[in-house]
Design a protein around this motif. Sequence first.
Motif, PDB file in Angstrom:
ATOM      1  N   TYR A 114       0.833  -1.209   0.000  1.00  9.52           N
ATOM      2  CA  TYR A 114       0.000   0.000   0.000  1.00  9.52           C
ATOM      3  C   TYR A 114       0.864   1.255   0.000  1.00  9.52           C
ATOM      4  N   THR A 115       1.958   1.226   0.746  1.00  4.59           N
ATOM      5  CA  THR A 115       2.868   2.376   0.765  1.00  4.59           C
ATOM      6  C   THR A 115       3.447   2.632  -0.624  1.00  4.59           C
ATOM      7  N   GLN A 116       3.875   1.569  -1.273  1.00  7.70           N
ATOM      8  CA  GLN A 116       4.410   1.685  -2.634  1.00  7.70           C
ATOM      9  C   GLN A 116       3.332   2.165  -3.603  1.00  7.70           C
ATOM     10  N   PHE A 117       2.116   1.660  -3.422  1.00  9.85           N
ATOM     11  CA  PHE A 117       0.991   2.057  -4.276  1.00  9.85           C
ATOM     12  C   PHE A 117       0.699   3.550  -4.107  1.00  9.85           C
ATOM     13  N   GLN A 118       0.722   4.049  -2.880  1.00 10.69           N
ATOM     14  CA  GLN A 118       0.508   5.478  -2.636  1.00 10.69           C
ATOM     15  C   GLN A 118       1.572   6.324  -3.324  1.00 10.69           C
TER      16      GLN A 118
END
Length: 394
Positions: A314-318
Amino acid sequence: MNKYIVFAICGCLFFINGFSQTTNIEELLNEIEQNNIELKGYQSFIESQQLENKSTNNLPDPQLSGFYLPFGDNATGDYTEYQISQSFEFPTVYAARGQWNASKSQQLESGYEKRRQDVLLNAKELLIKLVFLQKQKAIETERRTQSKQVFDQIQELFNKEQVGILDLNKAKIAWIQEQFIVQQIQSDLQIQMSKLKTLNGGKPLASLSALIVLPAEIGTIENLWQEKLTKEPLLQELKANETASFQKVKLEKNKVLPNMALGYNYQGVSGNNYSGFYGGISIPLWSSKNKVKAAEANYEYQQSNTEVITTSLYTQFQETYNQYLLMLEKFNEYQTTMGNLNSEQLLFKAYQLGEYSFMDYYVELQFYRNASDKMLQMEMELQLLQTQLLKHQL
């Protein structure tokens, strides 16, 4: 060069929402999925593993044993005995192992989906790069033609002794550079097509020239993330690992129950015989030691691993989503500013009127061409970022 040739490629095509364009890309990706050698091989591997897993839940082979004892003091006659028996684990073990095998099959399917996504993501990125190389080739081919025209004009002026040898040499170098750029793009196109052919199982792809990039609108980050949670192969694989480890716990708990055996026994001496049923049990006191604890510990690990990887994803996606929005905003500003300019045409007229020397004209021309190239590069990077954000839809 005509402004429509310079800027049209970098303009409205990025925002076209053409159904047939998306379909073309999907058709090519479907073709690659069908022909890709790695995916075909992995499908065969899945089939072999599933069959092997099923074989672990078979009953043991029946046992047949016999005794014929003619030696010794046989006052009562020779002794004969035979026995046929079938051993098996406690019935609930087979049901638990069946569920475990089903969960392992889901693991294999999730692994295939992840590999499939990797192959198609690579293919889609290659297709996007190929499209933009084709656009770049069209632009550079027109620039090469214009450079040749300018060189011919300066050659004529040089013959009339109206310009010096330095201007002639500079014009010739500019023309040669444009020729090299077109050749380099053509080489890059061949490399991209070769990579796509490899992904397609060695078969060339058709209709590549019909491809146009996808629309820029991709939805909100919340909606995309919820969609990714249900479709992302990596997350599905993590869930499958959790399920398999949980089924392993249930299996090990059932294997603590006793194993059993049933059969038929015959004993006979001098016409007298006895026959009847045989039964027995074996209690797994030692073979099951610590196996339940090990399975439970692995299940806890799989749960923790899913949480860690999901948070990291999710962090990478953000980060990717925010990078996409920022670049999209800059691209729109670039497009708005440059779309109203007619710089190259005005520069060429000024050069023809003698307001610029060739060197001044060439320096100014390069400035606007670099800006145009930057727009095209930004457009391609936006499409690649979009592909990363939407890879769960592949």
